[in-house]
Every structure is written in C-alpha cells, then in structure tokens.
Scaffold this motif. Structure first.
Motif, PDB file in Angstrom:
ATOM      1  N   VAL A  48       0.843  -1.196   0.000  1.00 25.12           N
ATOM      2  CA  VAL A  48       0.000   0.000   0.000  1.00 25.12           C
ATOM      3  C   VAL A  48       0.876   1.243   0.000  1.00 25.12           C
ATOM      4  CG1 VAL A  48      -1.787   1.286   1.251  1.00 25.12           C
ATOM      5  CG2 VAL A  48      -1.806  -1.225   1.267  1.00 25.12           C
ATOM      6  N   LYS A  51       0.337   7.286   0.663  1.00 22.51           N
ATOM      7  CA  LYS A  51      -0.618   8.377   0.401  1.00 22.51           C
ATOM      8  C   LYS A  51      -1.814   7.929  -0.437  1.00 22.51           C
ATOM      9  CE  LYS A  51       2.380  12.328   1.105  1.00 22.51           C
ATOM     10  NZ  LYS A  51       2.951  13.552   0.542  1.00 22.51           N
ATOM     11  N   LEU A  52      -1.918   6.649  -0.700  1.00 21.34           N
ATOM     12  CA  LEU A  52      -3.080   6.142  -1.438  1.00 21.34           C
ATOM     13  C   LEU A  52      -3.834   5.173  -0.530  1.00 21.34           C
ATOM     14  CD1 LEU A  52      -1.436   5.627  -4.940  1.00 21.34           C
ATOM     15  CD2 LEU A  52      -2.877   7.521  -4.196  1.00 21.34           C
ATOM     16  N   ASP A  53      -5.054   4.843  -0.912  1.00 21.04           N
ATOM     17  CA  ASP A  53      -5.930   4.132   0.014  1.00 21.04           C
ATOM     18  C   ASP A  53      -5.847   2.616  -0.102  1.00 21.04           C
ATOM     19  OD1 ASP A  53      -6.849   6.688   0.598  1.00 21.04           O
ATOM     20  OD2 ASP A  53      -8.415   6.572  -0.934  1.00 21.04           O
ATOM     21  N   GLN A  54      -5.546   2.149  -1.299  1.00 18.17           N
ATOM     22  CA  GLN A  54      -5.676   0.718  -1.552  1.00 18.17           C
ATOM     23  C   GLN A  54      -4.329   0.108  -1.935  1.00 18.17           C
ATOM     24  OE1 GLN A  54      -8.752  -0.218  -4.346  1.00 18.17           O
ATOM     25  NE2 GLN A  54      -9.991   1.561  -3.772  1.00 18.17           N
ATOM     26  N   ARG A 146      -5.260  10.323  -6.546  1.00 17.70           N
ATOM     27  CA  ARG A 146      -5.889   9.392  -5.605  1.00 17.70           C
ATOM     28  C   ARG A 146      -7.175   8.803  -6.188  1.00 17.70           C
ATOM     29  NH1 ARG A 146      -9.396   9.468  -1.459  1.00 17.70           N
ATOM     30  NH2 ARG A 146      -9.934  11.630  -1.857  1.00 17.70           N
ATOM     31  N   GLU A 147      -7.910   9.625  -6.955  1.00 15.14           N
ATOM     32  CA  GLU A 147      -9.144   9.117  -7.561  1.00 15.14           C
ATOM     33  C   GLU A 147      -8.844   8.096  -8.655  1.00 15.14           C
ATOM     34  OE1 GLU A 147     -11.949  12.180  -8.603  1.00 15.14           O
ATOM     35  OE2 GLU A 147     -11.617  13.265  -6.736  1.00 15.14           O
ATOM     36  N   ASN A 150      -8.006   4.935  -7.097  1.00 17.03           N
ATOM     37  CA  ASN A 150      -9.212   4.272  -6.588  1.00 17.03           C
ATOM     38  C   ASN A 150     -10.164   3.864  -7.713  1.00 17.03           C
ATOM     39  OD1 ASN A 150      -8.436   4.389  -3.918  1.00 17.03           O
ATOM     40  ND2 ASN A 150      -9.442   6.351  -3.531  1.00 17.03           N
TER      41      ASN A 150
ATOM     42  N   ASP B 212     -16.782  10.456  -2.169  1.00 11.32           N
ATOM     43  CA  ASP B 212     -15.420  10.386  -1.639  1.00 11.32           C
ATOM     44  C   ASP B 212     -15.468  10.903  -0.201  1.00 11.32           C
ATOM     45  OD1 ASP B 212     -12.792  10.626  -0.930  1.00 11.32           O
ATOM     46  OD2 ASP B 212     -12.150  11.609  -2.785  1.00 11.32           O
ATOM     47  N   SER B 213     -15.429   9.975   0.723  1.00 10.99           N
ATOM     48  CA  SER B 213     -15.611  10.364   2.121  1.00 10.99           C
ATOM     49  C   SER B 213     -14.434  11.175   2.647  1.00 10.99           C
ATOM     50  CB  SER B 213     -15.801   9.105   2.988  1.00 10.99           C
ATOM     51  OG  SER B 213     -14.662   8.275   2.849  1.00 10.99           O
ATOM     52  N   ALA B 214     -13.332  11.201   1.904  1.00 12.16           N
ATOM     53  CA  ALA B 214     -12.171  11.962   2.372  1.00 12.16           C
ATOM     54  C   ALA B 214     -12.321  13.460   2.107  1.00 12.16           C
ATOM     55  CB  ALA B 214     -10.900  11.442   1.698  1.00 12.16           C
ATOM     56  N   SER B 220     -16.124  13.009  -5.476  1.00 10.58           N
ATOM     57  CA  SER B 220     -14.980  12.820  -6.363  1.00 10.58           C
ATOM     58  C   SER B 220     -14.983  13.932  -7.403  1.00 10.58           C
ATOM     59  CB  SER B 220     -15.065  11.474  -7.083  1.00 10.58           C
ATOM     60  OG  SER B 220     -14.902  10.416  -6.186  1.00 10.58           O
TER      61      SER B 220
END
Lengths: 346, 346
Positions: A48, A51-54, A146-147, A150, B212-214, B220
């Motif tokens: 991971v 700075k990214l979520d996944q 980040r989008e 994701n 996008d909950s962030a 988004s």
C-alpha cells in the motif's frame, strides 16, 4: 503485454501504475532519491502506498532508486516520467545515462522553461536533453491521482506530435475507468497543464471573495463562473501564443483540468486565501509553508514573457485581466484584485 | 436616460431592474397575471421583492398586470421580457396587442420550439409572432438572479443578429458589477441557454455518483470534470446544429452558464438525485413536486430531434453519449447511466 517503467513513486506515478497493471502489463514503479521511504513503505508487490488508500496491484513491482539498473531501463517497452517538477532533472539525467536505444517517453511532469526571451513547455525543452527519446508524449486532463488509483472514472488526453504514438500508448493504458483521448497538439496540452495551476489561483479566489450566507458552501456562483470563463478564454489565447491550438484549451487539458484544479489542491487553497485579502507571502509562510504551489512559479515565468513582442498579438491587462491580476498578487505581494470592470463590453 | 419596461416580476426580471435603475433609467417592472401577489408585496418604488434580499432601487416602479396600459408599452424605449418559459405566450400577446411602433425586445426567457421536424430557439420562433419587434435580443451567460440583485459581479452576454443593437442595449445596462459582452450569434446563445439546463442534470449526477468520504463535500472530482468537459463538447456540436457557432458554447452562454447551473438550481438538484440512482418520476413526485425543471422539457424536445437527418452530421450515442444518457433517464424513466466507456479513444 508490455513492460512499463514508471519513474517517480509519488501519488501520480503510483496512480498511473493502477490502470497499467489492470491491463496486465508488468509495471516497475521506480522511486526517485526522495521516494526511498515511500518505496520502503510500499515494501513489495501488492503493498500500500502511504498516500493512497488501496494496495497497488500485484503486478506492480516497487523498486528504490538505488536498485534501479540500466538493464531495467533497457527492458522497458514504455517509459513514463511521473515525478513532480523538482524531480525532472533527476529523471532526465537518469534516463539519458541509461537509455541505449530510442524509446518513447510519456511525461506527467509539467512546467515551463525559458528559451532566450521566450518560454517553452517541456515538450520544447526536453528533447534536446534526451537525444535517445524517439517521441515526447504529454499526459493532460483532469486527474486527481488518488481518484485514479481508486479507479474512479477519469478522462485524460495523451498528446504527441506523432499521433499514432499517442494512440498506441493510450491503447496500453486505457481501461473502463481510465478513458483516453489523443491529440497531436502536444504543445497545447503542455501549455494548458502549466497554465491551469496559475489560473486556478484566480478562479478559487472568487469562491471566497463574495460570501453568500444563504448557501451551504457560502459561495456566490456568478463571480466564480465569470472568472472560470475568463480563465478559459485567456488560456486559449496563451495556448496559441505557445504555438498550440485554441481548441485544446476548450477540452480536457484546458477547461477540464482547470475544473478539477479549482476543486482542490494547493493552488486552489492559495486562491481561497487570496480571496480573503491575504497576501501570497503570508499564506506561503503559514498554511502552505514548505509546499510547492506550481501556479506561483508559472506567474513569475509569465510575467517576464507577457511583454509586447513584435509579430505576436497585443498583450496586456486589457487582453489578460485575470492573468495580470494573479501576476500582480504574486510579484508585488499585494492583495489580489480582480476588477470585473476590466471585462469590458466587446 | 431611457425608459425601460421589464415584463415579468419574477426574480430574473426584478434582478435586471437593479443595474438598469443603477444607471439612472426609469424602470417599469410589470407583473404578469401570476405576479399580482409579488407586485402587491413589493408595494411601491423602493419596496422589497419577496424572493430577493434588498429593496429595489427607488427608480423602479412596480406595476400590476391589470394596471399596465398600452401607453406604458408605447412610452418604453427598451422592452425586456423577463418571464419564465410558461409566461412567454402571455408576454408575446400583451406586446403584440400594445406595440404601435417598432421596438427592439430583449429576452431572458429561454426555450426550444418545434418547427416541422426541426427545433428552433425563441430567436427563430418569436419574430413571426411579434411583427412589430425590430430586433430580437437574447440575454445569456452565468447569472443567478439573486446574486445580480445583490450586485455581485456577474458577466453576461447580449446577443443580437444586429450587433450594434446588442451594443446599444448593453451600454444602457452595464455597471461596474454587471459586465456585458456582445455577440451576433443570437442562435448560439439561445441554444446554449436551453442546453445548459439539460446538461447540468448529467454533470450534477456525477457529483453524487462517486462519493469520496475523504472530502468535505464528499464528491470525487475527476468524474465531474470529465462530464463537464463532455457536456461542453456536446453543447458545441449541438450549437452548430442549431445554426449557431461552436465558440459560443466555449464562452459565457455555454460553459459559463453550465458552470453556474451545475452549482445550484432545480436541474442540478434533479441531477444529484439521479446520481443516487433515483428515477426522474420519483424525484419529480417528491422533492421537486410542482416545480418546473427545464432540462426535462429540453430532453423531450431533443429526443425527437436527434434522429439521423440527411445533410447533417451523424448523431447518435457515440457522438452524444451524455445527451443520450440524460434522454434515456427522462424518457424511459430508468436510472441514469452514463458509461464512461463510451468516451472512446479518439
């Protein structure tokens, strides 16, 4: 399937690894010297990014700068430079030293460079520094890293003077969520990519300058829409002045990227504070201390360039009122003042 | 100083009275038959419109429909029709009956009309119904009425086939906060004004479709920017199909007004619910019961018109993927589905 080398393990380089890997390519995600800690934290394929979520896909292999060999560069079918602007010299030197055969290189990095009394985009300045580069590809359009990482739907544009090269790279990268147009107007895409940061400062300032307590977001909408339109107009004119096409400013690389940039990020945060009558130096010493705000560098570059030039169309505050308002705020460190009365009857 | 008659005392007609009055003109703000209560509540010159925040200027005289005389119409140097689309027939009949001499008329009202198997804007359909109208002027651009009435900076465009006429009217109306461009592309401005409501539905749907909950606004940004760009592209193509110019879609009347319309209003509220997988009929029966959502009417009109037509460029979901996605949601009452995969490599 191809082998794709991405230089730079920041959020954008790492995000581009996601569609590349989803398409089944072998992806080498190489950190710069300042990315060593990021590479260590990703650890291994499937790790991971901090700075990214996944987790990154399993076919993305993170590799530290010290471990990147010339053979890795040699083995890559496609090279993507995903560093931020301060890293561009490192990337160019690393590639110039390692590339033994011609290769196409795609750049996410954006910036302007001086060329005598003129300004050029990286599409103009980099080819001479990278003689082994057979084609310069520019990546533009509205894309928050980040989008993309994701897998949110994102529409971008790949630009290359050789449009077939742009199409071939787009074919490697496109997925159902990463939608790609191509263009041969690489200068226009690169110019817009630099200009949108600059103009986002001015548009974002309008979001806070005229508060409306009756709205949930407290923003008046007419001034922002007027400034967004004005920014688009001026980008189109500047795009032509760089040697690109007007239409490029009216598409993903221009108004599309401006839209996303006003929606968030450091340039927009600076703009919000300018809208509240703060000065650039004040904001940069406080909320944005230590951050790179690319629109500020662009303002300095444009200031010197936007002088009357024989053979080019007239410039000046009457043609570029928003640009001059931003330049004044940056160079003179005075409160941002965009006078709507400069939008004259035309 | 001129005498300006504004027909329609809704928010837009009343808001236009503010810059007109600030320029020292005598302004007659005439209510339609459904505005009688509004006129009574404004009361007298200097009264407060029930849907606006501040008193109207002292040189705005409110007058009920029943009290508007043919002599009032005769005395006006300039006539502005500020009714919403359901009021247009009343306004046209009232003026056709009262006008004894040719006059220019400016319209805020927007809409499309059928003309055989084709569609025309009000610029095409109204002149034959108003033979005494010497010039049709269209008012476009990003302008929320309440903000204009509160003298927030607003940039709009006045359009007339006779550009000098547009310039003369703009000179009467412009103030330091109400900034006016002019164009002779009246068809383009009118087409964009109708289309932007329609496209705002689809763009606003993207704001809620990918949460996008962030983020503070939970949205988004990439999908919205992609849809905004796509809407602008398609507006430009449709604008040409109506007989207007592409460039008009890339300026205040097109992308500028789309920007403001996505930012708020009924079309945008409908879009937000479609983004949450609700259907049009469900939303119109609940949150928007009894409201006019102009983009819905536009969708119905466009559906019949966007058929292959000999001599015109090809149309269809591949050229207008966002338009067809909105049309399908409206006409078939199915959940809104915009497939980003329709944005193909081009």
């Amino acid at each position: 399937m191809a082998t794709i080398l991405i230089l730079g393990a920041g959020v954008m380089g790492s995000a581009l690894a996601v569609p590349a890997a989803d398409n089944g390519h072998t992806v080498l995600l190489a950190g710069t010297p300042v990315d060593t800690d990021i590479i260590a934290r990703i650890g291994k394929a499937g790790g991971v990014h901090p700075k990214l979520d996944q987790p990154l896909p399993g076919n993305v292999r993170p590799i530290a700068n010290a471990d990147l060999s010339d053979a890795d560069v040699e083995a890559a079918d496609m090279i993507v430079v995903g560093v931020s602007s301060p890293g561009i010299s490192w990337a160019v030197e690393r590639l110039a030293g390692a590339m033994k055969r011609p290769r196409r290189i795609a750049f996410v990095t954006k910036g302007l460079d001086k060329a005598g009394s003129s300004l050029v985009t990286l599409a103009g300045s980099l080819p001479s520094r990278l003689p082994q580069m057979s084609a310069f590809l520019g990546i533009g359009g509205p894309c928050i890293a980040r989008e993309l990482a994701n897998r949110k739907p994102s529409a971008c544009v790949y630009a290359c003077a050789d449009r077939q090269a742009a199409g071939e790279f787009a074919a490697l990268m496109t997925t159902d969520y990463y939608r790609l147009s191509t263009t041969d107007d690489v200068v226009g895409v690169e110019a817009c990519a630099a200009l949108k940061n600059f103009y986002a400062i001015g548009v974002a300032a309008m979001q806070t300058r005229y508060p409306d307590s009756a709205r949930a977001d407290a923003q008046s909408k007419n001034p922002t829409a007027a400034a967004f339109t004005q920014a688009t107009r001026e980008m189109a004119r500047l795009c032509e002045r760089f040697g690109g096409r007007r239409d490029t400013a009216f598409d993903l690389a221009g108004l599309g990227d401006l839209h996303v940039t006003v929606g968030g990020g450091r340039n927009s945060r600076l703009g919000h504070e300018l809208g509240r009558d703060r000065t650039v130096s004040d904001v940069m010493a406080k909320e944005l201390a230590g951050e790179t705000v690319e629109g500020i560098d662009t303002a300095r570059m444009l200031s010197a360039w936007l002088q009357p030039t024989p053979g080019l169309e007239p410039i000046g505050p009457d043609r570029f009122p928003l640009a001059y308002a931003i330049i004044d705020a940056v160079l003179q460190d005075t409160p941002f003042k965009f006078d709507f009365a400069t939008l004259t009857i035309s």
